[in-house]
Design a protein around this motif. Structure first.
Motif, PDB file in Angstrom:
ATOM      1  N   VAL A   1       0.845  -1.194   0.000  1.00 52.41           N
ATOM      2  CA  VAL A   1       0.000   0.000   0.000  1.00 52.41           C
ATOM      3  C   VAL A   1       0.879   1.241   0.000  1.00 52.41           C
ATOM      4  O   VAL A   1       1.700   1.434   0.907  1.00 52.41           O
ATOM      5  N   LEU A   2       0.697   2.075  -1.016  1.00 50.69           N
ATOM      6  CA  LEU A   2       1.307   3.396  -1.061  1.00 50.69           C
ATOM      7  C   LEU A   2       0.293   4.384  -0.507  1.00 50.69           C
ATOM      8  O   LEU A   2      -0.763   4.592  -1.107  1.00 50.69           O
ATOM      9  N   ALA A   3       0.594   4.976   0.647  1.00 51.43           N
ATOM     10  CA  ALA A   3      -0.276   6.001   1.220  1.00 51.43           C
ATOM     11  C   ALA A   3       0.184   7.360   0.725  1.00 51.43           C
ATOM     12  O   ALA A   3       1.344   7.735   0.894  1.00 51.43           O
ATOM     13  N   MET A   4      -0.720   8.077   0.070  1.00 51.85           N
ATOM     14  CA  MET A   4      -0.440   9.459  -0.334  1.00 51.85           C
ATOM     15  C   MET A   4      -0.939  10.348   0.790  1.00 51.85           C
ATOM     16  O   MET A   4      -2.115  10.720   0.836  1.00 51.85           O
ATOM     17  N   ALA A   5      -0.048  10.669   1.714  1.00 45.62           N
ATOM     18  CA  ALA A   5      -0.428  11.359   2.948  1.00 45.62           C
ATOM     19  C   ALA A   5       0.037  12.809   2.888  1.00 45.62           C
ATOM     20  O   ALA A   5       1.213  13.112   3.066  1.00 45.62           O
ATOM     21  N   TYR A   6      -0.918  13.702   2.625  1.00 41.69           N
ATOM     22  CA  TYR A   6      -0.615  15.120   2.488  1.00 41.69           C
ATOM     23  C   TYR A   6      -1.056  15.890   3.735  1.00 41.69           C
ATOM     24  O   TYR A   6      -2.014  15.503   4.406  1.00 41.69           O
ATOM     25  N   ALA A   7      -0.361  16.982   4.015  1.00 42.26           N
ATOM     26  CA  ALA A   7      -0.786  17.910   5.066  1.00 42.26           C
ATOM     27  C   ALA A   7      -1.644  18.977   4.404  1.00 42.26           C
ATOM     28  O   ALA A   7      -1.123  19.927   3.812  1.00 42.26           O
TER      29      ALA A   7
END
Length: 265
Positions: free
Chosen positions: A139-145
């Motif tokens: 799983v690639l999490a695209m975790a943006y602020a």
């Protein structure tokens, strides 16, 4: 815990623990913009240029496999549009099982940490990682602020976002760039996951490659870079330049020169 299958599939979407991923799921978000109408040619170009993997929504899978030159494939599992009521409100568009049937080596999921939609997206990402673990799918999490009062380039906020991805079971995390290698080092040190950066809107070739050089100097693991690559007038050349930095540790000047892109004065 990383299974043998998960590790094997991570190797299909990267090279020696570093990653050049070209997401092209923007057709939902932006429409059929430059580089996505003839997505087959773009996929062929970026993978010939050195991209380890391409990423799309599940419906584009039939247009991917014959053109990716043996490289990896990631299916993205949520989306929103720029013409909808709230672009940060990403909704589920697929499942892990659907991604497997589409021939994916990994799945990805976008979460806006700090937004009003963060609680639902945390729950959904947790469900995706649990399902993926059953099949040994990374799983690639695209975790943006991103959210009210959140600075999307603040290294503390970015560090929080990438740590969240690890806490809920992702295998790889993508986030924004803080602007320089020194500050981005905090982001990288906030997790044991490989950290890759987003490209954002297209800049000059030198700006793009300097950003890639910065993330590698900070101890990062590469890029998941869309528009800066697929909207380039020569996607193969810019992919080659990015790959040169990520996989060959080239300087900005050497990467631009060896890829055939003109050096800017």
């Amino acid at each position: 815990m990383t299974t043998t299958g998960t590790q094997a599939r991570l190797e299909r979407i990267g090279t020696d623990g570093n990653y050049v991923i070209v997401p092209m799921d923007h057709g939902i978000t932006l429409g059929a913009v430059q580089g996505l109408k003839d997505i087959e040619s773009t996929i062929d170009g970026v993978t010939r240029g050195g991209a380890d993997a391409v990423l799309t929504q599940k419906g584009i899978a039939p247009r991917v496999h014959d053109h990716k030159n043996g490289q990896g494939y990631i299916v993205h599992l949520n989306a929103s549009t720029t013409i909808g009521p709230d672009e940060r409100d990403k909704r589920m568009t697929g499942t892990v099982e659907e991604a497997i049937r589409a021939g994916a080596d990994a799945v990805s999921f976008h979460i806006n940490v700090g937004s009003d939609h963060e609680p639902d997206q945390i729950t959904q990402l947790s469900e995706v990682t649990a399902a993926a673990d059953q099949f040994g799918i990374p799983v690639l999490a695209m975790a943006y602020a991103r959210g009210p009062g959140v600075d999307s380039e603040d290294p503390e906020a970015l560090g929080h976002a990438v740590r969240l991805a690890e806490e809920v079971g992702a295998d790889l995390v993508k986030t924004g760039y803080s602007g320089d290698a020194e500050s981005f080092q905090h982001v990288v040190e906030s997790t044991r996951l490989p950290v890759v950066i987003a490209g954002g809107s297209k800049g000059t070739d030198r700006e793009t490659i300097e950003m890639v050089r910065g993330v590698m100097d900070a101890g990062g693991s590469g890029v998941s870079m869309g528009r800066s690559i697929f909207q380039h007038e020569d996607p193969e050349a810019i992919a080659r330049a990015v790959s040169g930095v990520v996989h060959e540790d080239l300087s900005t000047d050497d990467a631009l020169r060896e890829s055939g892109l003109a050096l800017e004065v």
